[in-house]
Design an enzyme around this catalytic site. Structure first.
Site, short mmCIF file in Angstrom:
data_model
loop_
_atom_site.label_atom_id
_atom_site.label_comp_id
_atom_site.label_asym_id
_atom_site.label_seq_id
_atom_site.Cartn_x
_atom_site.Cartn_y
_atom_site.Cartn_z
N HIS A 253 0.84 -1.20 0.00
CA HIS A 253 0.00 0.00 0.00
C HIS A 253 0.87 1.25 0.00
O HIS A 253 1.81 1.36 0.77
CB HIS A 253 -0.92 -0.02 1.22
CG HIS A 253 -1.88 1.11 1.25
ND1 HIS A 253 -2.21 1.75 2.41
CD2 HIS A 253 -2.60 1.71 0.27
CE1 HIS A 253 -3.08 2.71 2.15
NE2 HIS A 253 -3.33 2.70 0.85
N ASP B 154 7.08 7.97 -21.18
CA ASP B 154 7.32 8.03 -22.63
C ASP B 154 8.78 7.70 -22.91
O ASP B 154 9.57 7.48 -21.99
CB ASP B 154 6.90 9.38 -23.20
CG ASP B 154 7.62 10.57 -22.58
OD1 ASP B 154 8.81 10.44 -22.21
OD2 ASP B 154 7.00 11.65 -22.48
N SER C 273 3.66 12.34 -21.61
CA SER C 273 2.94 11.06 -21.50
C SER C 273 3.63 10.21 -20.44
O SER C 273 4.29 9.20 -20.72
CB SER C 273 2.93 10.34 -22.85
OG SER C 273 2.12 11.05 -23.76
N ASN C 274 3.48 10.67 -19.21
CA ASN C 274 4.12 10.05 -18.05
C ASN C 274 3.13 10.05 -16.89
O ASN C 274 2.36 11.00 -16.74
CB ASN C 274 5.37 10.83 -17.63
CG ASN C 274 6.32 11.05 -18.78
OD1 ASN C 274 6.85 10.12 -19.35
ND2 ASN C 274 6.52 12.32 -19.15
#
Length: 135
Positions: A23, A31, A125-126
């Site tokens: 957890h 990217d 794009s991460n």
């Protein structure tokens, strides 16, 4: 006896990282150009530019991982709105989104268990995924 896994992620490195998460542990999907800090496990899936895509890898991971929070770079809102829309479509309501500067995002990568590198060739794009619990 070795058996072939039938469901879920077949990549052994990704499957192992997901199995070992506790957890609040974190992983990232990035990217092709995301800098990965020294000492952080790199799982490189990139075959060619844009292959595999960020969203394809994200979908597969989300199908195998309970996520409670995601971290995205604030810049994605203006620099890659279509990718943000695709990400939001994959998340469920209880998965909170936190936005930080791209510089802060890169700093947070030091605390992830692994970075999965895709062939994605679009900006920001991460994503960092924080593990939740099933109960």
């Amino acid at each position: 006896m070795n058996t072939l896994k039938k469901l879920g992620i077949l990549n052994s490195d990704i499957a192992k990282v997901l199995t070992d998460l506790g957890h609040t542990d974190k992983i990232a999907i990035g990217d092709a150009g995301l800098p990965i800090p020294t000492g952080v496990k790199r799982i490189d899936l990139a075959i060619a530019l844009s292959d595999p895509s960020f969203i394809k890898v994200l979908k597969a991971v989300l199908n195998d991982m309970k996520v409670e929070e995601v971290v995205l770079a604030e810049e994605i809102k203006e620099q890659n709105a279509s990718q943000l829309e695709a990400i939001e479509a994959e998340l469920v309501e209880e998965e909170r989104i936190t936005y930080v500067s791209h510089e802060e995002f890169k700093q947070q990568l030091k605390d992830v268990k692994a970075v999965i590198r895709t062939g994605e060739a679009t900006p920001y794009s991460n994503i960092i995924l924080q593990s939740g619990v099933l109960f």
